[in-house]
Design an enzyme around this catalytic site. Structure first.
Site, PDB file in Angstrom:
ATOM      1  N   ASP A  37      54.500  59.942  32.115  1.00 43.65           N
ATOM      2  CA  ASP A  37      55.348  59.954  33.316  1.00 43.65           C
ATOM      3  C   ASP A  37      54.839  59.081  34.467  1.00 43.65           C
ATOM      4  OD1 ASP A  37      57.184  61.551  32.121  1.00 43.65           O
ATOM      5  OD2 ASP A  37      56.542  63.416  33.105  1.00 43.65           O
ATOM      6  N   ASP A 247      34.634  38.333  42.112  1.00 44.15           N
ATOM      7  CA  ASP A 247      35.758  37.485  41.715  1.00 44.15           C
ATOM      8  C   ASP A 247      37.018  38.270  42.040  1.00 44.15           C
ATOM      9  OD1 ASP A 247      37.669  35.900  40.530  1.00 44.15           O
ATOM     10  OD2 ASP A 247      36.591  35.658  38.626  1.00 44.15           O
ATOM     11  N   ASP A 258      42.442  32.767  43.335  1.00 43.04           N
ATOM     12  CA  ASP A 258      41.399  33.138  42.362  1.00 43.04           C
ATOM     13  C   ASP A 258      40.060  32.605  42.876  1.00 43.04           C
ATOM     14  OD1 ASP A 258      39.906  33.776  40.153  1.00 43.04           O
ATOM     15  OD2 ASP A 258      40.868  32.349  38.794  1.00 43.04           O
ATOM     16  N   HIS A 337      32.202  29.364  29.508  1.00 43.65           N
ATOM     17  CA  HIS A 337      33.645  29.150  29.728  1.00 43.65           C
ATOM     18  C   HIS A 337      33.931  27.755  30.262  1.00 43.65           C
ATOM     19  CE1 HIS A 337      32.841  29.798  33.989  1.00 43.65           C
ATOM     20  NE2 HIS A 337      32.314  30.981  33.715  1.00 43.65           N
ATOM     21  N   HIS A 341      41.107  26.406  35.359  1.00 43.16           N
ATOM     22  CA  HIS A 341      42.413  26.597  34.698  1.00 43.16           C
ATOM     23  C   HIS A 341      43.522  26.371  35.702  1.00 43.16           C
ATOM     24  CE1 HIS A 341      42.267  30.463  36.813  1.00 43.16           C
ATOM     25  NE2 HIS A 341      41.022  30.538  36.406  1.00 43.16           N
ATOM     26  N   HIS A 348      46.054  32.665  35.504  1.00 49.34           N
ATOM     27  CA  HIS A 348      45.885  31.644  34.467  1.00 49.34           C
ATOM     28  C   HIS A 348      47.299  31.173  34.160  1.00 49.34           C
ATOM     29  CE1 HIS A 348      41.828  33.420  32.855  1.00 49.34           C
ATOM     30  NE2 HIS A 348      41.774  33.066  34.118  1.00 49.34           N
ATOM     31  N   GLU A 372      35.281  26.410  38.642  1.00 51.13           N
ATOM     32  CA  GLU A 372      34.433  27.594  38.641  1.00 51.13           C
ATOM     33  C   GLU A 372      33.216  27.479  37.718  1.00 51.13           C
ATOM     34  OE1 GLU A 372      36.371  31.057  36.739  1.00 51.13           O
ATOM     35  OE2 GLU A 372      38.210  29.877  36.739  1.00 51.13           O
ATOM     36  N   TYR A 376      24.967  32.180  33.695  1.00 50.63           N
ATOM     37  CA  TYR A 376      24.731  33.603  33.433  1.00 50.63           C
ATOM     38  C   TYR A 376      23.453  33.743  32.607  1.00 50.63           C
ATOM     39  CZ  TYR A 376      29.763  33.278  34.307  1.00 50.63           C
ATOM     40  OH  TYR A 376      30.995  32.981  34.838  1.00 50.63           O
ATOM     41  N   ARG A 394      28.545  32.631  39.795  1.00 52.91           N
ATOM     42  CA  ARG A 394      29.734  31.787  39.643  1.00 52.91           C
ATOM     43  C   ARG A 394      30.266  31.502  41.036  1.00 52.91           C
ATOM     44  NH1 ARG A 394      32.456  34.628  36.255  1.00 52.91           N
ATOM     45  NH2 ARG A 394      34.056  35.683  37.498  1.00 52.91           N
ATOM     46  N   GLU A 396      33.779  29.800  42.710  1.00 53.72           N
ATOM     47  CA  GLU A 396      35.120  29.373  42.276  1.00 53.72           C
ATOM     48  C   GLU A 396      36.017  29.095  43.471  1.00 53.72           C
ATOM     49  OE1 GLU A 396      37.285  32.455  40.148  1.00 53.72           O
ATOM     50  OE2 GLU A 396      38.570  30.934  39.210  1.00 53.72           O
TER      51      GLU A 396
END
Ligand code: GLY
Ligand code: MN
Ligand code: MN
Length: 425
Positions: A37, A247, A258, A337, A341, A348, A372, A376, A394, A396
């Site tokens: 619900d 992020d 982003d 990565h 993008h 994305h 970005e 790591y 990172r 970005e």
């Protein structure tokens, strides 16, 4: 805001490339159950929204193209007092007819009957092949005699690659709200005890500035959690001496931002953290500077790999020479990565990266992409000097490709060590 005329221009443009004797069907998003619900907040389907500007569920946009001319037909929920009492007002046929510059508006109930008629003497049916199966079933049921089914998503995706001024304005507004949110948590990092307190302040800033949806689930990842790329638990205590990778991006009127920033828990970078941070930052700045029409995203990515590997060799994280390391993909452990993008209605954006023939699409004026780069280093990676273990960094930003180069739309969100350390409330 995007005008009704702009939506019509988009439909006109799509219709130009639709095949002759075709019917194209775009469905709205549907409500998705979270648990018994209760639903997730409704989010319109991006392709449907791009072509219609209509925010309600249970709607369908149809293009019918015989030879050159086309008709756009919108199916909407019919007015229903009880349903509206429970789930909110519906625009209805009358108001929708007034507002949308389509040829006809009908109620959704009429769709099946009319769809059958539209298909008579048509040879091609276009729809989004990424649809959920229930919608595909309706299409299959009535299109048995249609010889060709065509995925329309790449065609719309290609249109979505180049942003209009109105779209860019909405993205910039989303970024302005995101800037407030990141700056707020940069001040609160010194007094917060837990990742969720920072998350709450991000969300508060988004929502209280009119961005009632996030563009994606925020990541507030302290310490080694930053090395889990899709960390969304956001519920661990903050420890002095750790970094926090944040992020988070607001969505404003369906347009995404982003942004990632990496900041120290207690407001000061250690020497080792600073070394790694400056490396990622310098790479990010160099890659952004390369952006201009006709450059390939893969060129930017390759350069970011080279620069990051060079830096990691210098810091003793990797050993050997740059070419060999990249050839053997040894750096992928630390930079797994891509450089960025497309971004727009989706964080994305579902726009293609290659032409149908397989060649890569170069950057063009009006495109928006993220940059970005990151490093790591898992806390248990004993091949790396101890001082760098457990760090995940990172940075970005959101970049608009312009006629002569680029505009870093998020340049106002601070990222220099000096500025981060001097953010005080
Ligand atoms: N926030 C998702 C990404 O950076 O791609
Ligand atoms: Mn991104
Ligand atoms: Mn991101």
């Amino acid at each position: 805001m995007i005008s009704e005329k702009e939506y019509r221009r988009r439909r006109d443009k799509l219709a130009l490339v639709l095949p002759k004797q075709s019917v194209t069907v775009l469905f709205s998003g549907t409500h998705k159950t979270r648990s018994n619900d209760t639903d997730y907040p409704f989010r319109q389907d991006s392709n449907f929204y791009y072509m219609s500007g209509f925010k309600e569920d249970n709607a369908i946009l149809v293009f019918i193209k015989q030879k050159k001319k086309y008709q756009a037909i919108l199916f909407v929920n019919k007015k229903d007092k009880t349903a509206e009492m429970w789930n909110g007002k519906r625009l209805g046929v009358k108001k929708a007819t007034k507002r949308f510059l389509v040829d006809h508006v009908y109620t959704k109930d009429e769709f099946e009957k009319r769809f059958k008629e539209y298909l008579v003497e048509k040879s091609i049916l276009c729809f989004d092949f990424g649809l959920d199966y229930s919608k595909v079933k309706i299409l299959k049921r009535y299109s048995k005699n249609i010889a060709t089914h065509k995925d329309i998503s790449p065609t719309i995706g290609t249109m979505r690659l180049i942003k209009s001024n109105a779209e860019i304005a909405l993205i910039k507004k989303a970024i302005t709200i995101t800037k407030k949110a990141h700056h707020k948590v940069m001040k609160l990092n010194k007094v917060s005890k837990n990742e969720y307190q920072l998350l709450a302040n991000l969300e508060y800033t988004f929502k209280s500035n009119g961005a009632y949806n996030d563009a994606y689930t925020s990541i507030v990842a302290s310490g080694n959690n930053a090395n889990t790329l899709h960390y969304i638990d956001n519920n661990k205590p903050l420890y002095k001496g750790d970094l926090i990778l944040i992020d988070a991006g607001a969505e404003y009127e369906y347009y995404a931002s982003d942004i990632t920033r990496t900041i120290p828990v207690n407001g000061k970078f250690t020497v080792a953290q600073g070394e790694l941070y400056e490396l990622v930052l310098s790479v990010e700045k160099k890659i952004i500077k390369m952006i201009k029409p006709n450059i390939l995203r893969s060129t930017l990515h390759k350069k970011s790999e080279e620069l990051l590997v060079e830096g990691m060799i210098r810091l003793g994280i990797l050993s050997g020479n740059v070419k060999n390391i990249i050839k053997k993909k040894k750096h992928k452990l630390y930079y797994p990565h891509g450089i960025g993008h497309w971004m727009g209605l989706d964080v994305h954006d579902t726009s293609p990266y290659k032409y149908a023939q397989g060649k890569e699409i170069p950057l063009q004026e009006g495109m928006v992409l993220t940059i970005e780069p990151a490093i790591y280093i898992d806390e248990n990676d004993t091949s790396v000097p101890k001082k760098y273990r457990g760090l995940g960094i990172r940075i970005e930003d959101d970049i608009l490709v312009t006629k002569d180069g680029y505009e870093n739309m998020s340049k106002g969100i601070i990222k220099e060590i000096y500025d981060i350390e001097n953010m005080h409330s």
